[in-house]
Motif scaffolding. Structure first.
Motif, PDB file in Angstrom:
ATOM      1  N   LEU A 279       0.821  -1.206   0.000  1.00  0.00           N
ATOM      2  CA  LEU A 279       0.000   0.000   0.000  1.00  0.00           C
ATOM      3  C   LEU A 279       0.854   1.255   0.000  1.00  0.00           C
ATOM      4  N   TYR A 280       0.340   2.304  -0.641  1.00  0.00           N
ATOM      5  CA  TYR A 280       0.917   3.629  -0.477  1.00  0.00           C
ATOM      6  C   TYR A 280       0.696   4.090   0.964  1.00  0.00           C
ATOM      7  N   THR A 281       1.570   4.963   1.445  1.00  0.00           N
ATOM      8  CA  THR A 281       1.267   5.654   2.692  1.00  0.00           C
ATOM      9  C   THR A 281       0.149   6.654   2.410  1.00  0.00           C
ATOM     10  N   GLU A 282      -0.473   7.183   3.444  1.00  0.00           N
ATOM     11  CA  GLU A 282      -1.537   8.173   3.246  1.00  0.00           C
ATOM     12  C   GLU A 282      -1.017   9.386   2.482  1.00  0.00           C
ATOM     13  N   GLU A 283       0.203   9.805   2.794  1.00  0.00           N
ATOM     14  CA  GLU A 283       0.787  10.960   2.108  1.00  0.00           C
ATOM     15  C   GLU A 283       1.036  10.656   0.642  1.00  0.00           C
ATOM     16  N   GLN A 284       1.566   9.464   0.363  1.00  0.00           N
ATOM     17  CA  GLN A 284       1.812   9.082  -1.027  1.00  0.00           C
ATOM     18  C   GLN A 284       0.512   8.973  -1.811  1.00  0.00           C
ATOM     19  N   GLN A 285      -0.515   8.395  -1.199  1.00  0.00           N
ATOM     20  CA  GLN A 285      -1.808   8.258  -1.861  1.00  0.00           C
ATOM     21  C   GLN A 285      -2.385   9.615  -2.222  1.00  0.00           C
ATOM     22  N   LYS A 286      -2.220  10.573  -1.329  1.00  0.00           N
ATOM     23  CA  LYS A 286      -2.720  11.923  -1.584  1.00  0.00           C
ATOM     24  C   LYS A 286      -1.975  12.565  -2.756  1.00  0.00           C
TER      25      LYS A 286
ATOM     26  N   GLY B  91      -2.554   2.497  -7.064  1.00  0.00           N
ATOM     27  CA  GLY B  91      -2.225   1.374  -6.193  1.00  0.00           C
ATOM     28  C   GLY B  91      -1.122   0.501  -6.733  1.00  0.00           C
ATOM     29  N   MET B  92      -0.975   0.435  -8.051  1.00  0.00           N
ATOM     30  CA  MET B  92       0.091  -0.369  -8.641  1.00  0.00           C
ATOM     31  C   MET B  92       1.456   0.107  -8.173  1.00  0.00           C
ATOM     32  N   GLY B  93       1.628   1.427  -8.075  1.00  0.00           N
ATOM     33  CA  GLY B  93       2.916   2.010  -7.732  1.00  0.00           C
ATOM     34  C   GLY B  93       3.325   1.835  -6.284  1.00  0.00           C
ATOM     35  N   ALA B  94       2.452   1.254  -5.464  1.00  0.00           N
ATOM     36  CA  ALA B  94       2.860   0.939  -4.093  1.00  0.00           C
ATOM     37  C   ALA B  94       3.930  -0.144  -4.098  1.00  0.00           C
ATOM     38  N   HIS B  95       3.954  -0.943  -5.165  1.00  0.00           N
ATOM     39  CA  HIS B  95       4.988  -1.964  -5.324  1.00  0.00           C
ATOM     40  C   HIS B  95       6.185  -1.374  -6.054  1.00  0.00           C
TER      41      HIS B  95
ATOM     42  N   TRP C   8     -13.602  -5.388 -20.825  1.00  0.00           N
ATOM     43  CA  TRP C   8     -12.248  -5.890 -21.041  1.00  0.00           C
ATOM     44  C   TRP C   8     -11.151  -4.901 -20.676  1.00  0.00           C
ATOM     45  N   PRO C   9     -11.309  -3.571 -20.889  1.00  0.00           N
ATOM     46  CA  PRO C   9     -10.212  -2.672 -20.507  1.00  0.00           C
ATOM     47  C   PRO C   9      -9.940  -2.678 -19.004  1.00  0.00           C
ATOM     48  N   VAL C  10     -10.995  -2.784 -18.194  1.00  0.00           N
ATOM     49  CA  VAL C  10     -10.823  -2.816 -16.742  1.00  0.00           C
ATOM     50  C   VAL C  10     -10.107  -4.101 -16.338  1.00  0.00           C
ATOM     51  N   ARG C  11     -10.530  -5.220 -16.890  1.00  0.00           N
ATOM     52  CA  ARG C  11      -9.880  -6.495 -16.587  1.00  0.00           C
ATOM     53  C   ARG C  11      -8.412  -6.468 -17.019  1.00  0.00           C
ATOM     54  N   LEU C  12      -8.144  -5.885 -18.170  1.00  0.00           N
ATOM     55  CA  LEU C  12      -6.779  -5.830 -18.688  1.00  0.00           C
ATOM     56  C   LEU C  12      -5.877  -4.999 -17.771  1.00  0.00           C
ATOM     57  N   LEU C  13      -6.349  -3.839 -17.347  1.00  0.00           N
ATOM     58  CA  LEU C  13      -5.548  -3.000 -16.453  1.00  0.00           C
ATOM     59  C   LEU C  13      -5.286  -3.699 -15.129  1.00  0.00           C
ATOM     60  N   ASP C  14      -6.287  -4.375 -14.608  1.00  0.00           N
ATOM     61  CA  ASP C  14      -6.128  -5.124 -13.356  1.00  0.00           C
ATOM     62  C   ASP C  14      -5.063  -6.210 -13.521  1.00  0.00           C
ATOM     63  N   LEU C  15      -5.098  -6.893 -14.646  1.00  0.00           N
ATOM     64  CA  LEU C  15      -4.159  -7.975 -14.916  1.00  0.00           C
ATOM     65  C   LEU C  15      -2.728  -7.450 -15.003  1.00  0.00           C
ATOM     66  N   ILE C  16      -2.522  -6.381 -15.773  1.00  0.00           N
ATOM     67  CA  ILE C  16      -1.172  -5.832 -15.959  1.00  0.00           C
ATOM     68  C   ILE C  16      -0.643  -5.249 -14.653  1.00  0.00           C
ATOM     69  N   ALA C  17      -1.500  -4.516 -13.935  1.00  0.00           N
ATOM     70  CA  ALA C  17      -1.057  -3.836 -12.722  1.00  0.00           C
ATOM     71  C   ALA C  17      -0.564  -4.815 -11.669  1.00  0.00           C
ATOM     72  N   ASN C  18      -1.202  -5.983 -11.595  1.00  0.00           N
ATOM     73  CA  ASN C  18      -0.803  -6.983 -10.610  1.00  0.00           C
ATOM     74  C   ASN C  18       0.313  -7.898 -11.112  1.00  0.00           C
TER      75      ASN C  18
ATOM     76  N   SER D  54      -5.882  -9.617  -1.664  1.00  0.00           N
ATOM     77  CA  SER D  54      -4.452  -9.351  -1.711  1.00  0.00           C
ATOM     78  C   SER D  54      -4.125  -8.097  -2.515  1.00  0.00           C
ATOM     79  N   SER D  55      -5.130  -7.488  -3.134  1.00  0.00           N
ATOM     80  CA  SER D  55      -4.896  -6.319  -3.972  1.00  0.00           C
ATOM     81  C   SER D  55      -5.791  -5.168  -3.545  1.00  0.00           C
ATOM     82  N   LYS D  56      -5.217  -3.974  -3.457  1.00  0.00           N
ATOM     83  CA  LYS D  56      -5.977  -2.759  -3.155  1.00  0.00           C
ATOM     84  C   LYS D  56      -5.933  -1.810  -4.353  1.00  0.00           C
ATOM     85  N   LEU D  57      -5.868  -2.384  -5.528  1.00  0.00           N
ATOM     86  CA  LEU D  57      -5.797  -1.599  -6.749  1.00  0.00           C
ATOM     87  C   LEU D  57      -7.154  -0.997  -7.089  1.00  0.00           C
TER      88      LEU D  57
END
Length: 222
Positions: A13-20, A67-71, A109-119, A44-47
């Protein structure tokens, strides 16, 4: 889509400051979020995959992850050094795009695709960056025949490319461009940079199923 999702033990997860900072960056450079999607079955995902509606000034729907960038992705350099990168993803859809529900693969499909790539980066412990391609082996959009993707810099302009988290950390916003079979073959033969060079300068129509191919099917014969 062919790739199966793996479950991680706990979400990064991002910190609260990073998320902001991420939220402010999206608002400033991409627009106001009206809706978002989350995979509620995957603890397991908060994307979040955020939706920014089309407008007169921006006649396209913007999908953008948070959320992807928390990793932190890591890769070894040729001389043994280690590189780090964080990323979020952007995809532009035609203004008429409306996913009715998550059972409607034709629209969703675009939402599923982004979820797949991000994880993918965190689950496979791999590195994703500009010019990288992924071939899913079969079409994930029936109308066009899209079967893979390439990452390029977000088409919203240079100021949108990076969100600074600190003096030493930043998140890069990459645009996901769905690819046809001929475009994937071209990228394998000539490299992702060569394919990116053949794309229109304004690639906001890149995910439109009706767009023209960037390379012809018989590009090997030209």
């Amino acid at each position: 889509m062919a790739r199966e999702r793996k479950k991680s033990v706990s979400p990064e997860l991002y910190t609260e400051e990073q998320q902001k900072l991420i939220e402010n960056h999206i608002s400033e450079h991409f627009g106001t979020i009206s809706n978002f999607y989350q995979n509620m079955e995957d603890e397991s995902s908060k994307l979040s995959i955020n939706v920014i509606p089309a407008s007169r000034k921006k006649p396209y729907v913007t999908l953008i992850t948070s959320g992807m960038g928390a990793h932190v992705m890591k890769a070894k350099g040729k001389k043994g050094g280690e590189f780090e990168n964080r990323a979020e993803l952007v995809m532009y859809m035609p203004p008429y795009w409306k996913p009715d529900d998550n059972d409607n693969e034709a629209g969703f499909w675009p939402v599923r695709l982004l979820d797949l790539i991000a994880n993918f980066a965190s689950e496979e412990k791999t590195w994703l960056s500009w010019g990288h391609t992924i071939d899913y082996g079969k079409s994930f959009e029936e109308q066009s025949g899209f079967r893979g993707i390439i990452l390029v810099m977000a088409a919203a302009g240079k100021d949108s490319w990076h969100c600074r988290l600190s003096d030493s950390e930043k998140v890069t916003f990459y645009q996901v461009v769905p690819l046809l079979e001929s475009e994937l073959r071209f990228a394998v033969k000539n490299g992702g940079a060569a394919l990116a060079g053949r794309m229109d300068k304004d690639v906001k129509n890149a995910a439109d199923p009706d767009r023209n191919p960037y390379v012809p099917d018989n590009f090997e014969d030209i």
